[in-house]
Structure formats: C-alpha cells, structure tokens
Design an enzyme around this catalytic site. Structure first.
Site, PDB file in Angstrom:
ATOM      1  N   TYR A  16       0.678  -1.292   0.012  1.00 43.30           N
ATOM      2  CA  TYR A  16      -0.035   0.098   0.076  1.00 43.30           C
ATOM      3  C   TYR A  16       0.906   1.198  -0.225  1.00 43.30           C
ATOM      4  O   TYR A  16       0.231   2.245  -0.103  1.00 43.30           O
ATOM      5  CB  TYR A  16      -0.799  -0.030   1.212  1.00 43.30           C
ATOM      6  N   HIS A  21      -4.351   6.065  -1.580  1.00 41.72           N
ATOM      7  CA  HIS A  21      -5.294   6.036  -0.397  1.00 41.72           C
ATOM      8  C   HIS A  21      -4.103   6.391   1.036  1.00 41.72           C
ATOM      9  O   HIS A  21      -4.600   6.396   2.075  1.00 41.72           O
ATOM     10  CB  HIS A  21      -5.681   4.612  -0.147  1.00 41.72           C
ATOM     11  N   ASN A 113     -13.795   6.622   4.428  1.00 36.47           N
ATOM     12  CA  ASN A 113     -14.195   5.367   5.464  1.00 36.47           C
ATOM     13  C   ASN A 113     -13.237   5.759   6.636  1.00 36.47           C
ATOM     14  O   ASN A 113     -13.856   5.590   7.908  1.00 36.47           O
ATOM     15  CB  ASN A 113     -13.903   4.027   5.045  1.00 36.47           C
TER      16      ASN A 113
END
Length: 197
Positions: A16, A21, A113
C-alpha cells in the site's frame, strides 16, 4: 508546551505504500525524514515526535487499517490527554483535483471510510483535517482500484512539494491558528512550469 496529534491516514504494508489512499502516511513519513526522526511501533499505530517553534507534534500512522482509523486516534488522544482542537487528520480525497489541499476545522467525512470511523469513535466531527486531493480519474465502479492504485510517475514527482505544503499548513495551524492556516492551505497550487518546447 502546546502538544498536537497529527494522524495521517493510510494502510500498513509495503503493497500500500505508494497508493493514493496512503497520502496521510506519505506526508508524515516526509515530515519525520526531514526532522531526522523515526517512527516507533506502539499501540494501534506507529508514532514519531517532532517539534516546531515551541510546539510538540506526535505523528501517528494507525496500524488498524484505514476503516478502523478511529480506534488509533481515540486511543492516542486519550493517552496524550489532548483536547479535540489539538487534533489534525491528514487524508486523501477523491472529490478534489490531485494536489489540491483543503483544510477544515470540522465537517462531514465526505464518504471517506477513515474519517467516518474517526467521527464515530470520537463522537464528534469537530476536529480539523487536511484533505489531499487525488482526483477521480476512474470509470464507474473503479473507485476501489483507483484509490488503492499506485501513484503514477508524474504524481510521484509532485509528492515532495505536496508534502511540504501540508506540513507547512499543520505548522501554521499550531502556531497562528486554524483560520489563518486555512488561508494559507486552501489556495490553489501553482501550475507546474511548462517545459515543452
């Protein structure tokens, strides 16, 4: 000494590390590196300490994954005994163009989120946040792949300057207050010089 918690949102794990993100992690990594400090693993996240003009900042990278970021933020706010006005969250935002910054003193999660979970866990949306635009250059149904996709070469080149602007905004937030900091942060980035011949 005034003490602030700066929570940069992202997902842990090498896969990631350069994804859209993970803007919050990238900003905090750049700040720690520039300050010659390193992150230490702790409860619900990794933290590093930096100082600026008599202010202390605890940089937090939650290890809870994005959708449970609030667990880490609430724990560290309690651990450090900080008031809500000394929290600032850095997140990505696909509703604004890549590289555009938006600082707010409070507000809705805007479908993010991580912010949604922080708001739920803190029981309030009255906390400051800087949203880093990642744009929304994806086809319908492609949102997840887009936000979890890696930055392209051109976007990576812009990251040092974006990180610098976010860090400057956080320092301004802590030293001259949120209103003046918002005036600095919420300006459009200068366009890159045109190098085509």
């Amino acid at each position: 000494m005034d003490h602030f918690l700066v929570a940069g949102l992202g997902n842990i794990g090498a896969e990631y590390s350069n994804t859209r993100h993970n803007m919050g992690f990238m900003v905090l990594d750049a700040w720690a590196k520039a300050s010659n400090t390193v992150f230490q693993s702790g409860r619900y996240g990794s933290t590093a300490e930096v100082s600026f003009k008599g202010r202390k900042f605890t940089l937090l990278k939650p290890s809870t994954y994005m959708n449970l970021s609030g667990k880490a933020v609430r724990y560290w706010m309690n651990e450090l005994k900080l008031p809500m006005e000394n929290l600032i969250v850095v997140s990505d935002d696909l509703n604004i163009p890549f590289g555009t910054l938006r600082m707010r003193k409070n507000g809705s999660a805007g479908g993010h989120n991580g912010l949604t979970n922080i708001t739920e866990m803190l029981g309030t949306q009255d906390y400051a946040r800087i949203r880093v635009g990642i744009g929304n250059n994806f086809n319908r149904g492609g949102q997840v792949d887009y936000v979890l996709g890696e930055l392209d070469e051109d976007e990576m080149k812009q990251m040092p300057e974006i990180c610098d602007r976010v860090i400057s905004g956080i320092k301004a937030f802590a030293t001259v207050g949120p209103d003046r900091a918002m005036n600095v942060v919420n300006t459009r980035p200068k366009p890159a010089p045109d190098t085509t011949v």
